[in-house]
Design an enzyme around this catalytic site. Structure first.
Site, PDB file in Angstrom:
ATOM      1  N   GLU A  66       0.723  -1.338   0.032  1.00  0.00           N
ATOM      2  CA  GLU A  66       0.177   0.208   0.064  1.00  0.00           C
ATOM      3  C   GLU A  66       0.801   1.268   0.115  1.00  0.00           C
ATOM      4  O   GLU A  66       2.041   1.274   0.809  1.00  0.00           O
ATOM      5  CB  GLU A  66      -0.918  -0.030   1.379  1.00  0.00           C
ATOM      6  CG  GLU A  66      -1.719   1.238   1.200  1.00  0.00           C
ATOM      7  CD  GLU A  66      -2.815   0.996   2.500  1.00  0.00           C
ATOM      8  OE1 GLU A  66      -3.609   0.084   2.417  1.00  0.00           O
ATOM      9  OE2 GLU A  66      -2.987   2.024   3.224  1.00  0.00           O
TER      10      GLU A  66
ATOM     11  N   THR B  56      -4.060   4.724  -1.468  1.00  0.00           N
ATOM     12  CA  THR B  56      -4.964   5.494  -0.374  1.00  0.00           C
ATOM     13  C   THR B  56      -5.541   6.807  -0.949  1.00  0.00           C
ATOM     14  O   THR B  56      -5.037   7.346  -1.877  1.00  0.00           O
ATOM     15  CB  THR B  56      -4.393   5.856   0.938  1.00  0.00           C
ATOM     16  OG1 THR B  56      -3.400   7.092   0.847  1.00  0.00           O
ATOM     17  CG2 THR B  56      -3.818   4.781   1.598  1.00  0.00           C
TER      18      THR B  56
ATOM     19  N   HIS C 217      -7.991   3.091  -3.505  1.00  0.00           N
ATOM     20  CA  HIS C 217      -8.830   3.381  -2.439  1.00  0.00           C
ATOM     21  C   HIS C 217      -9.923   4.507  -2.696  1.00  0.00           C
ATOM     22  O   HIS C 217      -9.643   5.256  -3.441  1.00  0.00           O
ATOM     23  CB  HIS C 217      -8.089   3.658  -1.144  1.00  0.00           C
ATOM     24  CG  HIS C 217      -6.955   2.692  -0.628  1.00  0.00           C
ATOM     25  ND1 HIS C 217      -6.837   2.565   0.764  1.00  0.00           N
ATOM     26  CD2 HIS C 217      -6.511   1.729  -1.308  1.00  0.00           C
ATOM     27  CE1 HIS C 217      -5.971   1.536   0.878  1.00  0.00           C
ATOM     28  NE2 HIS C 217      -5.707   1.242  -0.386  1.00  0.00           N
TER      29      HIS C 217
ATOM     30  N   ALA D 185     -19.595   2.976   4.466  1.00  0.00           N
ATOM     31  CA  ALA D 185     -19.038   2.253   3.411  1.00  0.00           C
ATOM     32  C   ALA D 185     -19.751   1.081   2.607  1.00  0.00           C
ATOM     33  O   ALA D 185     -19.868   1.314   1.566  1.00  0.00           O
ATOM     34  CB  ALA D 185     -17.731   1.468   3.826  1.00  0.00           C
TER      35      ALA D 185
ATOM     36  N   HIS E 257     -13.483  -1.087  15.184  1.00  0.00           N
ATOM     37  CA  HIS E 257     -13.515   0.253  14.631  1.00  0.00           C
ATOM     38  C   HIS E 257     -13.854   1.051  16.043  1.00  0.00           C
ATOM     39  O   HIS E 257     -14.745   0.805  16.557  1.00  0.00           O
ATOM     40  CB  HIS E 257     -14.505   0.368  13.397  1.00  0.00           C
ATOM     41  CG  HIS E 257     -14.550   1.677  12.969  1.00  0.00           C
ATOM     42  ND1 HIS E 257     -15.020   2.907  13.346  1.00  0.00           N
ATOM     43  CD2 HIS E 257     -13.728   2.236  11.864  1.00  0.00           C
ATOM     44  CE1 HIS E 257     -14.737   4.114  12.665  1.00  0.00           C
ATOM     45  NE2 HIS E 257     -13.749   3.449  11.819  1.00  0.00           N
TER      46      HIS E 257
ATOM     47  N   LYS F 222     -21.137  -6.081   4.737  1.00  0.00           N
ATOM     48  CA  LYS F 222     -20.075  -5.465   3.613  1.00  0.00           C
ATOM     49  C   LYS F 222     -19.780  -6.510   2.672  1.00  0.00           C
ATOM     50  O   LYS F 222     -19.805  -6.371   1.502  1.00  0.00           O
ATOM     51  CB  LYS F 222     -19.146  -4.465   4.205  1.00  0.00           C
ATOM     52  CG  LYS F 222     -19.507  -3.222   4.691  1.00  0.00           C
ATOM     53  CD  LYS F 222     -18.150  -2.217   5.052  1.00  0.00           C
ATOM     54  CE  LYS F 222     -17.395  -2.765   5.935  1.00  0.00           C
ATOM     55  NZ  LYS F 222     -16.332  -1.911   6.367  1.00  0.00           N
TER      56      LYS F 222
ATOM     57  N   GLN G 231      -7.065  -3.487   9.033  1.00  0.00           N
ATOM     58  CA  GLN G 231      -6.485  -2.252   9.693  1.00  0.00           C
ATOM     59  C   GLN G 231      -4.964  -3.110  10.155  1.00  0.00           C
ATOM     60  O   GLN G 231      -5.216  -4.456  10.502  1.00  0.00           O
ATOM     61  CB  GLN G 231      -7.336  -1.801  10.879  1.00  0.00           C
ATOM     62  CG  GLN G 231      -6.544  -0.597  11.424  1.00  0.00           C
ATOM     63  CD  GLN G 231      -6.075   0.450  10.622  1.00  0.00           C
ATOM     64  OE1 GLN G 231      -4.989   0.547   9.872  1.00  0.00           O
ATOM     65  NE2 GLN G 231      -7.031   1.457  10.342  1.00  0.00           N
TER      66      GLN G 231
ATOM     67  N   GLN H 183       6.034   7.379  14.985  1.00  0.00           N
ATOM     68  CA  GLN H 183       4.910   7.631  14.084  1.00  0.00           C
ATOM     69  C   GLN H 183       3.858   6.334  14.183  1.00  0.00           C
ATOM     70  O   GLN H 183       2.551   6.767  13.975  1.00  0.00           O
ATOM     71  CB  GLN H 183       5.690   7.457  12.482  1.00  0.00           C
ATOM     72  CG  GLN H 183       4.905   7.742  11.462  1.00  0.00           C
ATOM     73  CD  GLN H 183       5.613   7.472  10.214  1.00  0.00           C
ATOM     74  OE1 GLN H 183       6.633   6.479  10.022  1.00  0.00           O
ATOM     75  NE2 GLN H 183       5.306   8.109   9.235  1.00  0.00           N
TER      76      GLN H 183
HETATM   77  P1  FAD Z   1     -17.624   1.673   7.618  1.00  0.00           P
HETATM   78  O1  FAD Z   1     -17.991   0.460   7.188  1.00  0.00           O
HETATM   79  O2  FAD Z   1     -18.625   2.834   7.422  1.00  0.00           O
HETATM   80  O3  FAD Z   1     -17.457   1.499   9.216  1.00  0.00           O
HETATM   81  C1  FAD Z   1     -17.465   3.197   9.755  1.00  0.00           C
HETATM   82  C2  FAD Z   1     -18.219   2.462  11.541  1.00  0.00           C
HETATM   83  O4  FAD Z   1     -19.403   2.848  11.135  1.00  0.00           O
HETATM   84  C3  FAD Z   1     -18.067   1.364  12.043  1.00  0.00           C
HETATM   85  O5  FAD Z   1     -18.021   1.216  13.570  1.00  0.00           O
HETATM   86  C4  FAD Z   1     -19.196   0.324  11.559  1.00  0.00           C
HETATM   87  O6  FAD Z   1     -19.517  -0.645  12.404  1.00  0.00           O
HETATM   88  C5  FAD Z   1     -20.131   1.336  11.805  1.00  0.00           C
HETATM   89  N1  FAD Z   1     -21.336   1.146  10.675  1.00  0.00           N
HETATM   90  C6  FAD Z   1     -21.449   0.719   9.591  1.00  0.00           C
HETATM   91  N2  FAD Z   1     -22.564   0.625   8.804  1.00  0.00           N
HETATM   92  C7  FAD Z   1     -23.270   1.094  10.025  1.00  0.00           C
HETATM   93  C8  FAD Z   1     -24.824   1.304  10.088  1.00  0.00           C
HETATM   94  N3  FAD Z   1     -25.674   0.930   8.915  1.00  0.00           N
HETATM   95  N4  FAD Z   1     -25.388   1.696  11.022  1.00  0.00           N
HETATM   96  C9  FAD Z   1     -24.486   2.150  12.197  1.00  0.00           C
HETATM   97  N5  FAD Z   1     -23.363   1.792  12.323  1.00  0.00           N
HETATM   98  C10 FAD Z   1     -22.686   1.448  11.104  1.00  0.00           C
HETATM   99  N6  FAD Z   1      -9.260   6.291   5.141  1.00  0.00           N
HETATM  100  C11 FAD Z   1      -9.091   7.087   4.217  1.00  0.00           C
HETATM  101  O7  FAD Z   1      -9.454   8.224   4.401  1.00  0.00           O
HETATM  102  N7  FAD Z   1      -8.475   6.724   3.044  1.00  0.00           N
HETATM  103  C12 FAD Z   1      -7.805   5.811   2.963  1.00  0.00           C
HETATM  104  O8  FAD Z   1      -7.421   5.403   1.603  1.00  0.00           O
HETATM  105  C13 FAD Z   1      -8.148   4.532   3.731  1.00  0.00           C
HETATM  106  N8  FAD Z   1      -7.646   3.417   3.603  1.00  0.00           N
HETATM  107  C14 FAD Z   1      -7.925   2.291   4.397  1.00  0.00           C
HETATM  108  C15 FAD Z   1      -7.355   1.049   3.978  1.00  0.00           C
HETATM  109  C16 FAD Z   1      -7.754  -0.171   5.113  1.00  0.00           C
HETATM  110  C17 FAD Z   1      -7.388  -1.459   4.694  1.00  0.00           C
HETATM  111  C18 FAD Z   1      -8.367   0.353   6.204  1.00  0.00           C
HETATM  112  C19 FAD Z   1      -8.563  -0.940   7.128  1.00  0.00           C
HETATM  113  C20 FAD Z   1      -8.643   1.589   6.465  1.00  0.00           C
HETATM  114  C21 FAD Z   1      -8.563   2.692   5.577  1.00  0.00           C
HETATM  115  N9  FAD Z   1      -8.948   3.960   5.932  1.00  0.00           N
HETATM  116  C22 FAD Z   1      -8.917   4.909   4.861  1.00  0.00           C
HETATM  117  C23 FAD Z   1      -9.711   4.390   7.121  1.00  0.00           C
HETATM  118  C24 FAD Z   1     -11.263   4.296   7.221  1.00  0.00           C
HETATM  119  O9  FAD Z   1     -11.472   4.986   6.195  1.00  0.00           O
HETATM  120  C25 FAD Z   1     -11.538   4.714   8.431  1.00  0.00           C
HETATM  121  O10 FAD Z   1     -11.262   3.259   9.430  1.00  0.00           O
HETATM  122  C26 FAD Z   1     -13.096   4.741   8.526  1.00  0.00           C
HETATM  123  O11 FAD Z   1     -13.421   5.303   9.965  1.00  0.00           O
HETATM  124  C27 FAD Z   1     -13.967   3.745   8.654  1.00  0.00           C
HETATM  125  O12 FAD Z   1     -14.027   2.936   7.223  1.00  0.00           O
HETATM  126  P2  FAD Z   1     -14.774   1.764   6.875  1.00  0.00           P
HETATM  127  O13 FAD Z   1     -14.723   1.405   5.659  1.00  0.00           O
HETATM  128  O14 FAD Z   1     -14.631   0.774   7.836  1.00  0.00           O
HETATM  129  O15 FAD Z   1     -16.238   2.492   7.338  1.00  0.00           O
END
Ligand code: FAD
Length: 286
Positions: A17, A48, A77, A125, A149, A165, A175, A211
């Site tokens: 990545e 990213t 991403h 997401a 999370h 998802k 993560q 970091q």
């Molecule tokens: P979601 O799946 O939306 O989940 C976020 C929170 O919402 C979780 O607590 C989940 O349980 C909750 N949730 C989901 N659906 C619902 C629902 N219907 N009702 C209530 N709660 C719900 N960030 C960046 O900005 N850019 C990047 O390029 C990037 N790359 C990443 C790559 C990886 C491999 C990982 C693990 C993370 C990355 N992130 C990145 C960070 C990520 O965007 C954050 O962790 C973000 O806060 C959550 O993303 P998610 O896709 O898990 O979100």
């Protein structure tokens, strides 16, 4: 080029990545890093997407460059918070035109304050996953959080949302974490929900203690005392790298032994630690 879901169906994947650099100098470093890592024959690399907006176009440019100029399969991403549906349609059209077939569909961390909420059609997401699936032609990955999370109310809800998802997406990438049990427990909990899609562990070799500790506290990953103690005992930056690479090598070996479907390295745009781990694990192409 290849769809990552298909690659995972055939074999383990090993991937790297990167993040979009902000300066010309950093851009040169990334070019050099990709050139140094290409001979390792990665299954794919990912780039990213800046939630703040400033580097968003660069994600597209780097992914399209990797597609055009290297032999490596790229994945973009894409975060949905702060975007309208029309914007997402346009972004996906642009990726399709550039021959990109892999999207990591993410929520992102854009502030959902009142003033920003008006411009966002998305909250989670899963909504982006549905739209990317509807656009057709993309293999879709999602984020998984072995240590939960930070916004999840509890463990069960976190796992349930992830399983939902993964009903639509092809695979997840986690993560980073420092102890294999976090990953193994996640996989068991998903299996208990009937979800057996591949979950690729994300690996962060520690090369700079401060970091990584900062990033760990933001992501909710526990920084174990045993690792902190070893790093604090290191007497030079070179020693820190040595300890970090040794710990990451042990973690990777344990994960592969336990049947992980691949390894995804958070490179921080540098190649040395990843290359050393590859060599330690005997993964170098012959
Ligand atoms: P979601 O799946 O939306 O989940 C976020 C929170 O919402 C979780 O607590 C989940 O349980 C909750 N949730 C989901 N659906 C619902 C629902 N219907 N009702 C209530 N709660 C719900 N960030 C960046 O900005 N850019 C990047 O390029 C990037 N790359 C990443 C790559 C990886 C491999 C990982 C693990 C993370 C990355 N992130 C990145 C960070 C990520 O965007 C954050 O962790 C973000 O806060 C959550 O993303 P998610 O896709 O898990 O979100």
């Amino acid at each position: 080029m290849a769809r990552i879901g298909d690659l995972l169906a055939r074999d383990r994947t090993f991937s790297f990545e990167f993040f979009p650099p902000k300066t010309d100098g950093a851009q040169l470093t990334l070019g050099r890093t990709i050139a140094e890592l290409e001979p390792l024959g990665p299954s794919f690399v990912s780039v990213t997407y800046g939630a703040g907006g400033s580097t968003r176009d660069r994600t597209h440019d780097i992914v399209a460059w990797v597609r055009r100029e290297t032999t490596i399969t790229p994945m973009a991403h894409l975060t949905c918070q702060g975007h309208t549906r029309a914007e997402i349609v346009q972004i996906l059209d642009n990726y399709r035109a550039a021959g990109i077939e892999n999207i990591l569909a993410l929520g992102g961390d854009a502030p959902l304050a009142d003033d920003a909420a008006g411009s966002s059609d998305y909250r989670y997401a899963a909504e982006l996953v549905a739209d990317v699936a509807a656009a057709e032609g993309f293999s879709i990955g999602v984020a998984a959080h072995p240590e939960i999370h930070p916004r999840s109310p509890d463990r069960a809800a976190d796992r349930q949302r992830l399983a939902e998802k993964l009903e639509v997406a092809d695979f997840a990438i986690t993560q980073f974490f420092f102890e294999a049990d976090h990953y193994l427990r996640l996989v068991d909990e998903l299996a208990a929900l009937g979800c057996t899609k591949p979950v690729v562990p994300g690996i962060m070799p520690v090369t700079n203690t401060g970091q990584v500790q900062r990033m760990a506290s933001l992501s909710g990953a526990a920084f174990p005392t045993w690792l902190a103690d070893r790093l604090l005992a290191a007497s030079s930056p070179e020693d820190v790298r040595h300890v970090g690479v040794a710990a990451a090598t042990d973690l990777c070996a344990e994960l592969l032994d336990a049947g992980a479907p691949g390894l995804h390295f958070y490179t921080l745009n540098r190649s040395t630690a990843t290359r050393q781990i590859y060599e330690n694990l005997g993964l170098n192409p012959t």
